[in-house]
Design a protein around this motif. Structure first.
Motif, PDB file in Angstrom:
ATOM      1  N   THR A 168      38.233  40.311  34.335  1.00 16.78           N
ATOM      2  CA  THR A 168      37.000  40.246  35.113  1.00 16.78           C
ATOM      3  C   THR A 168      36.656  41.607  35.702  1.00 16.78           C
ATOM      4  O   THR A 168      37.425  42.570  35.595  1.00 16.78           O
ATOM      5  CB  THR A 168      37.127  39.228  36.266  1.00 16.78           C
ATOM      6  OG1 THR A 168      37.944  39.796  37.297  1.00 16.78           O
ATOM      7  CG2 THR A 168      37.758  37.927  35.780  1.00 16.78           C
ATOM      8  N   ALA A 169      35.511  41.665  36.342  1.00 17.86           N
ATOM      9  CA  ALA A 169      35.063  42.908  36.964  1.00 17.86           C
ATOM     10  C   ALA A 169      35.949  43.321  38.124  1.00 17.86           C
ATOM     11  O   ALA A 169      35.987  44.504  38.507  1.00 17.86           O
ATOM     12  CB  ALA A 169      33.608  42.762  37.435  1.00 17.86           C
ATOM     13  N   THR A 170      36.671  42.386  38.698  1.00 19.18           N
ATOM     14  CA  THR A 170      37.520  42.691  39.858  1.00 19.18           C
ATOM     15  C   THR A 170      39.005  42.737  39.521  1.00 19.18           C
ATOM     16  O   THR A 170      39.833  42.918  40.412  1.00 19.18           O
ATOM     17  CB  THR A 170      37.287  41.646  40.970  1.00 19.18           C
ATOM     18  OG1 THR A 170      37.536  40.335  40.449  1.00 19.18           O
ATOM     19  CG2 THR A 170      35.854  41.725  41.481  1.00 19.18           C
ATOM     20  N   GLY A 171      39.354  42.572  38.248  1.00 21.24           N
ATOM     21  CA  GLY A 171      40.755  42.608  37.858  1.00 21.24           C
ATOM     22  C   GLY A 171      41.057  41.547  36.817  1.00 21.24           C
ATOM     23  O   GLY A 171      40.149  40.914  36.264  1.00 21.24           O
ATOM     24  N   SER A 172      42.328  41.341  36.522  1.00 13.46           N
ATOM     25  CA  SER A 172      42.727  40.363  35.519  1.00 13.46           C
ATOM     26  C   SER A 172      43.844  39.478  36.057  1.00 13.46           C
ATOM     27  O   SER A 172      44.577  39.871  36.976  1.00 13.46           O
ATOM     28  CB  SER A 172      43.178  41.060  34.233  1.00 13.46           C
ATOM     29  OG  SER A 172      44.290  41.903  34.484  1.00 13.46           O
ATOM     30  N   PHE A 173      43.980  38.283  35.494  1.00 13.94           N
ATOM     31  CA  PHE A 173      45.044  37.368  35.884  1.00 13.94           C
ATOM     32  C   PHE A 173      45.331  36.441  34.719  1.00 13.94           C
ATOM     33  O   PHE A 173      44.543  36.335  33.772  1.00 13.94           O
ATOM     34  CB  PHE A 173      44.673  36.579  37.140  1.00 13.94           C
ATOM     35  CG  PHE A 173      43.489  35.663  36.964  1.00 13.94           C
ATOM     36  CD1 PHE A 173      43.672  34.332  36.640  1.00 13.94           C
ATOM     37  CD2 PHE A 173      42.198  36.134  37.129  1.00 13.94           C
ATOM     38  CE1 PHE A 173      42.588  33.475  36.474  1.00 13.94           C
ATOM     39  CE2 PHE A 173      41.108  35.288  36.970  1.00 13.94           C
ATOM     40  CZ  PHE A 173      41.308  33.960  36.643  1.00 13.94           C
ATOM     41  N   SER A 174      46.483  35.771  34.767  1.00 16.89           N
ATOM     42  CA  SER A 174      46.917  34.873  33.695  1.00 16.89           C
ATOM     43  C   SER A 174      47.075  33.456  34.223  1.00 16.89           C
ATOM     44  O   SER A 174      47.377  33.244  35.387  1.00 16.89           O
ATOM     45  CB  SER A 174      48.245  35.343  33.101  1.00 16.89           C
ATOM     46  OG  SER A 174      48.112  36.623  32.523  1.00 16.89           O
ATOM     47  N   SER A 175      46.877  32.489  33.321  1.00 12.24           N
ATOM     48  CA  SER A 175      46.990  31.083  33.694  1.00 12.24           C
ATOM     49  C   SER A 175      47.394  30.271  32.471  1.00 12.24           C
ATOM     50  O   SER A 175      47.041  30.604  31.340  1.00 12.24           O
ATOM     51  CB  SER A 175      45.662  30.569  34.240  1.00 12.24           C
ATOM     52  OG  SER A 175      45.688  29.171  34.435  1.00 12.24           O
ATOM     53  N   ARG A 176      48.137  29.177  32.719  1.00 14.16           N
ATOM     54  CA  ARG A 176      48.486  28.227  31.671  1.00 14.16           C
ATOM     55  C   ARG A 176      47.663  26.949  31.784  1.00 14.16           C
ATOM     56  O   ARG A 176      47.938  25.969  31.094  1.00 14.16           O
ATOM     57  CB  ARG A 176      49.978  27.869  31.749  1.00 14.16           C
ATOM     58  CG  ARG A 176      50.903  28.974  31.328  1.00 14.16           C
ATOM     59  CD  ARG A 176      52.354  28.534  31.408  1.00 14.16           C
ATOM     60  NE  ARG A 176      52.628  27.369  30.565  1.00 14.16           N
ATOM     61  CZ  ARG A 176      53.818  26.794  30.453  1.00 14.16           C
ATOM     62  NH1 ARG A 176      54.848  27.271  31.131  1.00 14.16           N
ATOM     63  NH2 ARG A 176      53.996  25.747  29.668  1.00 14.16           N
TER      64      ARG A 176
END
Length: 245
Positions: A168-176
């Motif tokens: 995203t524009a504000t950073g990245s993250f991971s999810s299952r």
């Protein structure tokens, strides 16, 4: 799409009032939350045994008038151990702020409303649950924290093993929480699955290269692969096609 909410509230009068407020929200927002209500832990457990599809839970933490009762909190822990419900949002309702650390730190609850809450506060949470008018929704990260995903800020999603990486524009993250196929059905039409491992926001595309099979997104240095079957920019405005290459 209709969403089903399960209310667990031991005070029958409060439970009816909450149902009335949700009905009022449905009318004002042209939404269609379906409500299932339980006034006891046993009744809520029977509802779960019926294997109904429940999208979110509104739980009173204390199932009597004392600050020592934690039946609602324990029910949330029970949900966390059920595969079908462990990722579903839980909104806690309580008059006792002492429960806040456990709700946030142990269960990473979706939201927390202190009684007596205002109608506007409840409506704001219902609006977040529905993502009404914004295409936004909540994703539970690999750390167990609910993150509000704003689709306007989403560049692309990449499948990485059992996880999805959201950039995203504000950073990245991971999810299952979702598969790539599942999440594609929740996104606006300008999101396209261009490859077996990628969904892109076509509003962010700067360059299509159908010879070398990649796209470039604004603000993103890395190139995103596209399927060899996609050989025209028009495909991104029409049927979503991709292959396994």
């Amino acid at each position: 799409m209709q969403q089903t909410l399960l209310i667990l509230e031991d005070n029958a009068s409060h439970c009816r009032h909450l149902q009335t407020l949700i009905e009022e929200y449905n009318i004002e927002s042209d939404n269609s939350f379906r409500v299932i209500a339980a006034t006891s832990l046993a009744e809520a457990e029977r509802i779960l045994e019926q294997q109904l599809s429940i999208d979110a839970f509104l739980l009173d933490i204390s199932m009597d008038d004392t600050a020592n009762n934690e039946e609602g909190l324990n029910f949330a822990k029970h949900l966390h151990n059920i595969r079908q419900y462990k990722e579903k949002p839980v909104l806690f309702l309580t008059a006792y702020g002492s429960f806040l650390p456990a709700a946030l730190n142990e269960l990473h609850c979706y939201a927390f409303l202190m009684k007596p809450y205002r109608k506007e506060e409840l409506f704001r949470q219902l609006c977040d649950l529905s993502g009404l008018g914004r295409g936004d929704f909540h994703i539970k990260t690999r750390d167990g924290i609910f993150f509000k995903l704003k689709t306007d800020d989403l560049f692309y999603i990449q499948a990485n093993g059992r996880y999805l990486n959201y950039v995203t524009a504000t950073g990245s993250f991971s999810s299952r929480q979702h598969t790539l196929s599942d999440i594609s059905g929740k996104l606006p039409n300008h999101f396209v699955r261009c490859h077996k491992s990628y969904i892109i926001n076509t509003n962010m595309v700067v360059t299509y290269d159908f010879v070398n099979h990649f796209v470039e997104l604004q603000g993103i240095k890395s190139r995103i692969p596209i399927s060899r079957k996609i050989n025209s920019e028009s495909i991104f405005g029409g049927e979503n096609q991709y292959d396994n290459r």
